[in-house]
Design a protein around this motif. Structure first.
Motif, PDB file in Angstrom:
ATOM      1  N   VAL A 196      13.222 -17.747 -31.063  1.00 44.40           N
ATOM      2  CA  VAL A 196      12.990 -16.381 -30.578  1.00 44.40           C
ATOM      3  C   VAL A 196      13.069 -16.339 -29.053  1.00 44.40           C
ATOM      4  O   VAL A 196      13.719 -15.454 -28.475  1.00 44.40           O
ATOM      5  N   ILE A 197      12.437 -17.299 -28.390  1.00 41.79           N
ATOM      6  CA  ILE A 197      12.448 -17.353 -26.930  1.00 41.79           C
ATOM      7  C   ILE A 197      13.887 -17.475 -26.415  1.00 41.79           C
ATOM      8  O   ILE A 197      14.292 -16.775 -25.461  1.00 41.79           O
ATOM      9  N   LYS A 198      14.657 -18.344 -27.013  1.00 43.71           N
ATOM     10  CA  LYS A 198      16.042 -18.556 -26.566  1.00 43.71           C
ATOM     11  C   LYS A 198      16.880 -17.292 -26.742  1.00 43.71           C
ATOM     12  O   LYS A 198      17.693 -16.957 -25.868  1.00 43.71           O
ATOM     13  N   LYS A 199      16.675 -16.576 -27.841  1.00 47.31           N
ATOM     14  CA  LYS A 199      17.417 -15.335 -28.051  1.00 47.31           C
ATOM     15  C   LYS A 199      17.052 -14.282 -27.016  1.00 47.31           C
ATOM     16  O   LYS A 199      17.903 -13.536 -26.529  1.00 47.31           O
ATOM     17  N   ILE A 200      15.775 -14.215 -26.670  1.00 43.42           N
ATOM     18  CA  ILE A 200      15.350 -13.256 -25.638  1.00 43.42           C
ATOM     19  C   ILE A 200      15.982 -13.617 -24.304  1.00 43.42           C
ATOM     20  O   ILE A 200      16.520 -12.755 -23.591  1.00 43.42           O
ATOM     21  N   ARG A 220       6.498 -18.616 -15.947  1.00 44.34           N
ATOM     22  CA  ARG A 220       6.868 -19.622 -14.953  1.00 44.34           C
ATOM     23  C   ARG A 220       5.666 -20.480 -14.587  1.00 44.34           C
ATOM     24  O   ARG A 220       4.522 -20.066 -14.754  1.00 44.34           O
ATOM     25  N   ASP A 221       5.962 -21.666 -14.075  1.00 44.58           N
ATOM     26  CA  ASP A 221       4.879 -22.565 -13.686  1.00 44.58           C
ATOM     27  C   ASP A 221       4.420 -22.256 -12.266  1.00 44.58           C
ATOM     28  O   ASP A 221       4.898 -21.301 -11.632  1.00 44.58           O
ATOM     29  N   ALA A 222       3.502 -23.057 -11.759  1.00 48.13           N
ATOM     30  CA  ALA A 222       2.926 -22.799 -10.438  1.00 48.13           C
ATOM     31  C   ALA A 222       3.945 -22.919  -9.317  1.00 48.13           C
ATOM     32  O   ALA A 222       3.733 -22.374  -8.228  1.00 48.13           O
ATOM     33  N   ASP A 223       5.051 -23.604  -9.549  1.00 51.44           N
ATOM     34  CA  ASP A 223       6.118 -23.739  -8.553  1.00 51.44           C
ATOM     35  C   ASP A 223       7.160 -22.649  -8.682  1.00 51.44           C
ATOM     36  O   ASP A 223       8.151 -22.645  -7.930  1.00 51.44           O
ATOM     37  N   GLY A 224       6.983 -21.762  -9.643  1.00 50.89           N
ATOM     38  CA  GLY A 224       7.929 -20.670  -9.827  1.00 50.89           C
ATOM     39  C   GLY A 224       9.083 -20.985 -10.749  1.00 50.89           C
ATOM     40  O   GLY A 224       9.995 -20.166 -10.910  1.00 50.89           O
ATOM     41  N   ASP A 225       9.076 -22.149 -11.367  1.00 50.42           N
ATOM     42  CA  ASP A 225      10.157 -22.534 -12.266  1.00 50.42           C
ATOM     43  C   ASP A 225       9.882 -22.019 -13.677  1.00 50.42           C
ATOM     44  O   ASP A 225       8.748 -22.052 -14.161  1.00 50.42           O
ATOM     45  N   LEU A 226      10.943 -21.571 -14.332  1.00 51.06           N
ATOM     46  CA  LEU A 226      10.821 -21.083 -15.697  1.00 51.06           C
ATOM     47  C   LEU A 226      10.403 -22.224 -16.621  1.00 51.06           C
ATOM     48  O   LEU A 226      10.952 -23.323 -16.565  1.00 51.06           O
ATOM     49  N   LEU A 227       9.399 -21.964 -17.452  1.00 53.07           N
ATOM     50  CA  LEU A 227       8.986 -22.974 -18.416  1.00 53.07           C
ATOM     51  C   LEU A 227      10.113 -23.234 -19.407  1.00 53.07           C
ATOM     52  O   LEU A 227      10.945 -22.361 -19.676  1.00 53.07           O
ATOM     53  N   SER A 228      10.148 -24.431 -19.961  1.00 52.86           N
ATOM     54  CA  SER A 228      11.123 -24.731 -21.002  1.00 52.86           C
ATOM     55  C   SER A 228      10.917 -23.768 -22.169  1.00 52.86           C
ATOM     56  O   SER A 228       9.825 -23.212 -22.365  1.00 52.86           O
ATOM     57  N   ALA A 229      11.969 -23.575 -22.961  1.00 51.38           N
ATOM     58  CA  ALA A 229      11.856 -22.683 -24.116  1.00 51.38           C
ATOM     59  C   ALA A 229      10.781 -23.182 -25.073  1.00 51.38           C
ATOM     60  O   ALA A 229      10.056 -22.389 -25.684  1.00 51.38           O
ATOM     61  N   ARG A 230      10.643 -24.509 -25.198  1.00 50.19           N
ATOM     62  CA  ARG A 230       9.624 -25.066 -26.088  1.00 50.19           C
ATOM     63  C   ARG A 230       8.227 -24.751 -25.584  1.00 50.19           C
ATOM     64  O   ARG A 230       7.347 -24.358 -26.352  1.00 50.19           O
ATOM     65  N   MET A 231       8.018 -24.901 -24.274  1.00 51.32           N
ATOM     66  CA  MET A 231       6.697 -24.636 -23.716  1.00 51.32           C
ATOM     67  C   MET A 231       6.361 -23.148 -23.795  1.00 51.32           C
ATOM     68  O   MET A 231       5.220 -22.776 -24.097  1.00 51.32           O
ATOM     69  N   ALA A 232       7.344 -22.302 -23.545  1.00 51.11           N
ATOM     70  CA  ALA A 232       7.120 -20.859 -23.677  1.00 51.11           C
ATOM     71  C   ALA A 232       6.785 -20.505 -25.122  1.00 51.11           C
ATOM     72  O   ALA A 232       5.936 -19.643 -25.382  1.00 51.11           O
ATOM     73  N   ALA A 233       7.428 -21.195 -26.068  1.00 45.29           N
ATOM     74  CA  ALA A 233       7.126 -20.961 -27.477  1.00 45.29           C
ATOM     75  C   ALA A 233       5.695 -21.359 -27.809  1.00 45.29           C
ATOM     76  O   ALA A 233       4.991 -20.658 -28.549  1.00 45.29           O
ATOM     77  N   ILE A 234       5.257 -22.487 -27.265  1.00 45.78           N
ATOM     78  CA  ILE A 234       3.885 -22.937 -27.498  1.00 45.78           C
ATOM     79  C   ILE A 234       2.887 -21.887 -27.022  1.00 45.78           C
ATOM     80  O   ILE A 234       1.903 -21.581 -27.712  1.00 45.78           O
TER      81      ILE A 234
END
Length: 431
Positions: A196-200, A220-234
């Motif tokens: 679902v995250i990847k489709k979005i 995003r994490d504290a450095d401003g980087d987008l979380l991995s799709a797996r981490m966003a899914a979690i």
């Protein structure tokens, strides 16, 4: 320097398994101390009890969550490296995202969706001779939570997705088959939600900008980087899964309505918000979380006792909600105790303590509102028979439920719909 009382067992791991929820509370009473030490899985741990201990436990300068959650719980209940395991700026970034979903408007949208699901479920129940309420409520909550979160849920998948969400929760205190069921359920669910995250992110699935799916897909994490799709899914699972877990409280609320029928009339006629008192008493009296863990950030001394860096510290949740020093006649189900009782962030912590900017459960508002809605619907929206069954629950099992799951027969709809506007005044600690 004061010596911390020590439990007599060489290692208390098996005692935790044997005693379950009241493990810490049993020793608080036996040792006559709100602080004591044990060995747990070979390591030294300090156990704390009471409001002052809870206030200490939620001081970020004193404790961290990194390293406090066992891997076996991360791989089942909450996901590896999830928000519950973070500290400092990394925790703040993720927690802010969760709190952005807890606005009154967002919660109202969820309650409206839940009302539709309650009504649809009740219409289905009228055609059944008997239902198991817990199993049905899992599906009600799963359908509503996914619709609110903008997570597509095909009709054919609803029941087994709901069961997978519960399997992750059920695994946290289990071993053997329960643990492995939870791990398999987590893998399936993470695979699903990662898709679902990847489709979005690829623009193949369009969701509302303020929806949980959209918010977590852009996390995003504290450095401003987008979380991995797996981490966003979690983290998106950590929005939906706790809502499904409210099924335990709703089932216990049904038990309370059945075992204490005098309150049914008060829920309908009391001039004040008696439903809120009732659901708060459900949260206090029935078991949900046994204790919480953290690790000492740096050496410090409290009440003359040394806390060394890295030491595991466990805060008693179940015992705090049953301490007669705080709750007169704590083993009596009595909603009126909440009528004029002010609640601090540290003396009533069924879903954690402190402030919502810290590690207190972001979904506590939703839990209370969903419970109030469910109690009103079970009391006014339907009628049903309760056959003879085993409603006992085992405090040595974590999590626990009534043995029967609460059987209901001959369900009939009264025509009174589930309320869609549910207010709560019980969460004053957000800032």
């Amino acid at each position: 320097m004061q010596t911390i009382p020590r439990d007599s067992s060489l290692d208390s791991t098996l005692d935790v398994v044997r005693e379950g929820f009241p493990f810490i509370w049993n020793r608080v009473r036996g040792l006559h101390s709100d602080i004591f030490q044990i060995r747990l899985m070979g390591q030294r741990a300090i156990c704390l009890h009471g409001p002052e201990a809870a206030q200490l436990f939620y001081e970020p300068a004193r404790f961290v969550r990194t390293g406090a959650v066992p891997r076996r719980i991360q791989t089942t209940l909450m996901g590896q490296d999830a928000v519950q395991t973070k500290d400092g700026n990394e925790h703040r970034c993720r927690k802010d995202a969760f709190m952005s979903l807890m606005t009154p408007q967002s919660r109202q949208t969820l309650m409206q969706q839940l009302a539709r699901e309650w009504q649809a479920a009740a219409e289905h129940w009228t055609g059944q001779q008997q239902i198991v309420l817990f199993n049905e409520v899992l599906e009600v909550l799963c359908r509503a939570a996914c619709a609110w979160a903008n997570v597509p849920l095909p009709e054919k998948d609803a029941r087994h997705r709901a069961q997978d969400f519960w399997a992750m929760v059920d695994a946290f205190g289990g071993a053997g088959p329960r643990h492995w069921r939870g791990k398999r359920a987590r893998t399936r669910t993470e695979d699903w939600i990662e898709g679902v995250i990847k489709k979005i992110r690829k623009g193949k699935l369009h969701v509302a900008a303020d929806s949980p799916a959209h918010v977590m897909a852009g996390l995003r994490d504290a450095d401003g980087d987008l979380l991995s799709a797996r981490m966003a899914a979690i983290e998106l699972i950590n929005v939906v899964r706790p809502i499904v877990a409210i099924a335990t409280y709703i089932t216990f609320a049904a038990v309370a309505l059945h075992e204490y029928p005098a309150y049914k009339g008060l829920l309908r006629t009391a001039s004040d918000d008696y439903t809120e008192y009732f659901v708060q008493e459900v949260r206090r009296d029935f078991p949900f979380a046994p204790f919480l863990g953290a690790r000492v950030r740096e050496d410090f001394t409290w009440r003359g006792c040394d806390f060394k860096k890295g030491t595991l510290v466990l805060l008693d949740v179940y015992g705090l909600n049953h301490d007669p020093r705080l709750w007169p006649e704590p083993n009596v189900f009595w909603p009126d105790r909440f009528r004029n009782r002010p609640i601090s962030p540290y003396d009533f912590i069924p879903q954690g303590g402190g402030h919502y900017s810290g590690h207190r459960c972001a979904g506590e508002w939703i839990t209370i509102e969903a419970l109030k809605q469910a109690v009103t619907f079970l009391n006014d929206g339907i009628t049903y028979d309760v056959p003879a069954q085993d409603l006992r629950y085992d405090l040595t099992r974590m999590p626990t439920l009534p043995a029967s799951g609460f059987l209901m027969r001959h369900v009939r709809i009264t025509g009174q719909p589930a309320p869609t506007a549910v207010q709560t005044s019980a969460c004053p600690f957000h800032h």
